[in-house]
Every structure is written in C-alpha cells, then in structure tokens.
Write an enzyme that holds these catalytic residues in place. Structure first.
Site, PDB file in Angstrom:
ATOM      1  N   GLU A  55       2.461   9.605  -3.879  1.00 36.17           N
ATOM      2  CA  GLU A  55       2.035   9.237  -5.229  1.00 36.17           C
ATOM      3  C   GLU A  55       0.697   9.897  -5.532  1.00 36.17           C
ATOM      4  O   GLU A  55      -0.225   9.865  -4.715  1.00 36.17           O
ATOM      5  CB  GLU A  55       1.904   7.715  -5.385  1.00 36.17           C
ATOM      6  CG  GLU A  55       3.218   6.967  -5.336  1.00 36.17           C
ATOM      7  CD  GLU A  55       3.061   5.481  -5.637  1.00 36.17           C
ATOM      8  OE1 GLU A  55       2.011   5.099  -6.205  1.00 36.17           O
ATOM      9  OE2 GLU A  55       3.983   4.709  -5.308  1.00 36.17           O
ATOM     10  N   GLU A 109       3.593   0.749   0.017  1.00 34.24           N
ATOM     11  CA  GLU A 109       2.244   0.194  -0.085  1.00 34.24           C
ATOM     12  C   GLU A 109       2.075  -1.215   0.488  1.00 34.24           C
ATOM     13  O   GLU A 109       1.660  -2.135  -0.225  1.00 34.24           O
ATOM     14  CB  GLU A 109       1.780   0.220  -1.545  1.00 34.24           C
ATOM     15  CG  GLU A 109       1.580   1.626  -2.077  1.00 34.24           C
ATOM     16  CD  GLU A 109       0.940   1.663  -3.463  1.00 34.24           C
ATOM     17  OE1 GLU A 109       0.910   0.611  -4.140  1.00 34.24           O
ATOM     18  OE2 GLU A 109       0.472   2.736  -3.866  1.00 34.24           O
TER      19      GLU A 109
END
Length: 452
Positions: free
Chosen positions: A373, A269
């Site tokens: 995710e 991320e």
C-alpha cells in the site's frame, strides 16, 4: 440532579456508581447498537453493563451481551436521555450514588433522577459493520447491491490493462466464507463480486491477489477491519484465530487452482500494540501450510504489523520455505513526523529512509518484498500539480525496486488523490516508463467494498 458521571469502577468488572465529578475512561462507554432504540454499553475493559431486572442495581460484570445487557434509550433535546429495561423499568441515579432500575413511573424531561445527559465523544468508525448494522439488513442489502454493481466494473479492468497494470490486490472480509448468508449484520454478495473480479481479470490478462482485510474480532480495531467499536478482539480469542484459518482454507480451496490467482495475503495490518509477534508468526505459519495444501505455486503474503514494529521482524521468522512475500505499507501520513514536511522533505525521506530500507530487505536472504500500500498524498498544503508529479515519480522510482513490486491504495476513492484512476486521468501520477522494466510484478489494489 446529582450532576455526577456514571462510572464503571476500575473500568469494568465491578459495580457501577454515579459519583464522579470528571469523566475519564471509567466514565466512557462504547455503544453497541442493536436497533434504533436498543443499545448495549461496553466498558473500557470490555465488560457490559447488566441488570437483573426490576429494582436491581446495574453492574459492569457481564463478559458478553444478551437480553440483560440490552437497554432502551429514549432521546430528547440537549443530549438528554432516559434508559430503561425491556420490562419498562427506568434506570435512576439513587441518593446513595448507585444506578438502579427502580424509578417509579414514567419520568419527564425535567431535572429528575432518571434523566441523564449522554455526550458522544467520538464517532470515527464507519466501516462494513456500521453500514450494515446501521441500515438494517434489507436496506443495507439494497445499498450494497447497488454499490457492487456500479463501483467496480469490467471497464475498470480495461482501464488497468490499457495502462500496463498487471495485478489487482482485492481486500475481502472474513464473512465472505459464509456467503450468501453471512452472520449478522454482514450482507451477502461479496463472493459474487470476487468471482466477477476474477473473470474480468482473466479476460484482460490481469492477476489477482486476495487480501484478507478483516478478521473475526478485528486485528487492528479500525473500520476497514470491520471492528464493531474500535476494539481489537482477534488476538484475544483462539476461536477467532481458528475461524480465520478456516477462511484462508475456504479461499485457497476455491481459488487455489485458478490461473488468475497470484497470491493470498493472510492478514492485513495486524496491530503491533495488540498482536504479539509470536502469535502472529504462529498464525502465519499455519496459514502458509493451508495455502500449500491447494497450491505449490501461489505466493503467500504476510503483512507487517502496523505501529511500533520493525519491518525486518518477519524476515527472520522462518514462516515458509518458498514463494513467501512480506507486505510493507508506506505512507507519508498518519504520523506527526510528517506533519510539517515540505514537498522536498517528503521526497528526501523517500530516498533517505524508504529506499535504504528497501535495499537492505531486498538483499536479505529471505522473502520477497512487496510495497502493498502507498498513495500519492501527503500532509503538504497548497501543493501544486508539479509537486504531486514529483512526489509520485519519486515513489514509483523507489518502490519499483521492491522485489515483488507495489500496490496503490486504491483504484477509486472519494478523496481524489487516493483515487488511482483520477490521478492518471488528471496527470497527477505519471506512470510513463516506470512500468517498462524487468521487475516481476507491479500491482494495483482494487477496493471492493465501500467506506461510508
């Protein structure tokens, strides 16, 4: 008292005055905790308050922090504080609206020039850095040892094997490369925990993905990337990037030939607001080549930027020629767009937006697609168990189509709907026949460190 705010002119890099009637970014400082009573004050532009000594004025021109940038904070009731230097001199607001270290004697707690009111406007970062720095080395070592010995055990791998999960995605911090004695304030022991996970996974025919979740300086300013104060320093420092590549080299050299290793994720991320695409692609290309030094088979996984970024941008970047995977994170959360959605709205969004995007990316002539995710949680209030079952079933149906499979965040969590084991045991997430297909990989993220 002046009844004015302390202000770093221009947000830092200049002098400090005590002359503002309203607090804004120039009057807001990030506190770096050194000890229970010692702190450093960082401005919105990244400089530190500094003072040369007795009688000197305080400025905001220091690019890094050391003794001259460290202040003792004495606290009393009603947010009142005194701030002093190491030599004992107290700061005061002068009649000329300056901040200087020349208050005569020891101030009381009445209205005087050396008594300030400090208001904590945000305290939202509670990650690895804060845990270790807050407890101190000895106590943090005790807390983390107890946590690592009990949070994830071999029993969890037995559970995963029994429910058809064949891979775990394991997040690690950059300091793992320095185990058992990582730089302060981090605590050793993560390498042993990762070795244990590989051993348990091998015993139960489960593969492992190592995910570099926290890079030096933080790649997104969030607690799970071990940011010290919410800032994103990783893209601003060539040294940080070089050190991150060294961590990838360490992980690839240690685990590259291990039969349980399936892939290495180069960075989790990165922030689209702070990390440019060109810089990220350059890093990913170098990381890909490092992994290839040690293995021609291991998958190299690159994560999309979070924020305002096009998920297809990495498919056009020519990062590596084979066994390359792009990781997308799908949450019906963290955006006002989802706030007022009904259960049906959320399900339709999965079909209309996520499924369409996945089909396009799967059909592109490029990397494999990984939903790295997702979670069976949303912003719906008073949702029934049936609502959750339908939402989970929809996500499984759509994400199963990803060419590299999916990974749930996370195996265990104090919030029950984020807890994979709780969802399965309580029949909120029904795997059923969703795992009985020909897709190459279905993965579950296993969280190896705590959020406190």
């Amino acid at each position: 008292m002046l009844q004015k705010y302390v202000s770093a002119e221009n947000g830092g890099g200049m002098g400090v005055t005590v002359d503002k009637d309203v607090a804004s970014s120039w009057e807001t400082f990030r506190l770096w905790r050194v000890s229970d009573s010692e702190f450093q004050f960082r401005t919105s532009q990244g400089q530190f308050l500094t003072c040369d000594g007795e009688g000197g004025s305080v400025s905001a021109i220091a690019g890094s922090s050391s003794i001259k940038e460290t202040f003792y904070v004495e606290r009393n009731y009603d947010n009142r504080v005194h701030i002093k230097l190491k030599n004992g001199n107290y700061l005061q607001a002068t009649v000329a609206n300056q901040l200087s270290a020349d208050y005569p004697g020891m101030p009381g707690w009445d209205d005087n020039a050396a008594t300030f009111e400090m208001t904590i406007v945000a305290n939202y970062i509670h990650g690895d850095y804060q845990l270790a720095n807050g407890y101190g080395h000895d106590k943090a070592k005790e807390v983390l040892k107890r946590h690592r010995n009990s949070f994830i055990t071999i029993e969890d791998f037995i559970f995963l094997n029994r429910h058809g999960i064949n891979t775990v995605r394991i997040p690690v911090g950059w300091w793992i490369a320095f185990d058992p004695n990582p730089p302060a304030p981090f605590i050793g022991g993560t390498l042993e925990a990762l070795d244990n996970a590989f051993s348990w996974a091998q015993a139960y025919n489960i593969r492992c993905i190592i995910d570099l979740h926290a890079a030096p300086g933080s790649q997104n300013g969030m607690e799970h990337s071990a940011s010290r104060d919410g800032s994103t320093g990783w893209p601003t420092s060539a040294s940080y990037i070089s050190q991150t590549l060294d961590v990838i080299d360490f992980l690839a050299s240690r685990y590259g030939k291990h039969p349980t290793l399936l892939g290495i994720e180069l960075l989790n991320e990165p922030s689209a607001a702070s990390v440019s695409l060109d810089l990220l692609v350059s890093y990913y290309k170098q990381g890909y080549q490092i992994v290839r030094k040690y293995s021609s088979k291991v998958y190299v996984i690159v994560c999309q930027r979070i924020g305002n970024a096009d998920p297809s941008e990495l498919f056009q970047a020519d990062i590596g020629s084979y066994n390359l995977v792009v990781d997308l994170h799908y949450y019906n959360l963290f955006d006002n767009f989802f706030v007022n959605m009904s259960p049906l709205d959320n399900i339709q969004f999965i079909y209309n937006s996520r499924e369409t995007q996945l089909q396009a990316l799967n059909s592109a002539n490029g990397p494999l697609v990984f939903i790295g995710e997702w979670v069976n949680e949303w912003n719906v209030t008073n949702a029934t168990q049936l609502d959750y079952q339908n939402f989970g079933r929809t996500q499984l149906e759509v994400y199963n189509a990803a060419s590299f499979g999916w990974s749930y965040w996370t195996l265990k969590n104090d919030r029950k709907h984020w807890d994979f084991e709780w969802n399965i045991r309580n029949n909120y997430l029904q795997l059923g026949r969703s795992l009985q297909s020909s897709f190459p990989l279905f993965v579950l993220k296993k969280h190896m460190h705590t959020h406190i």
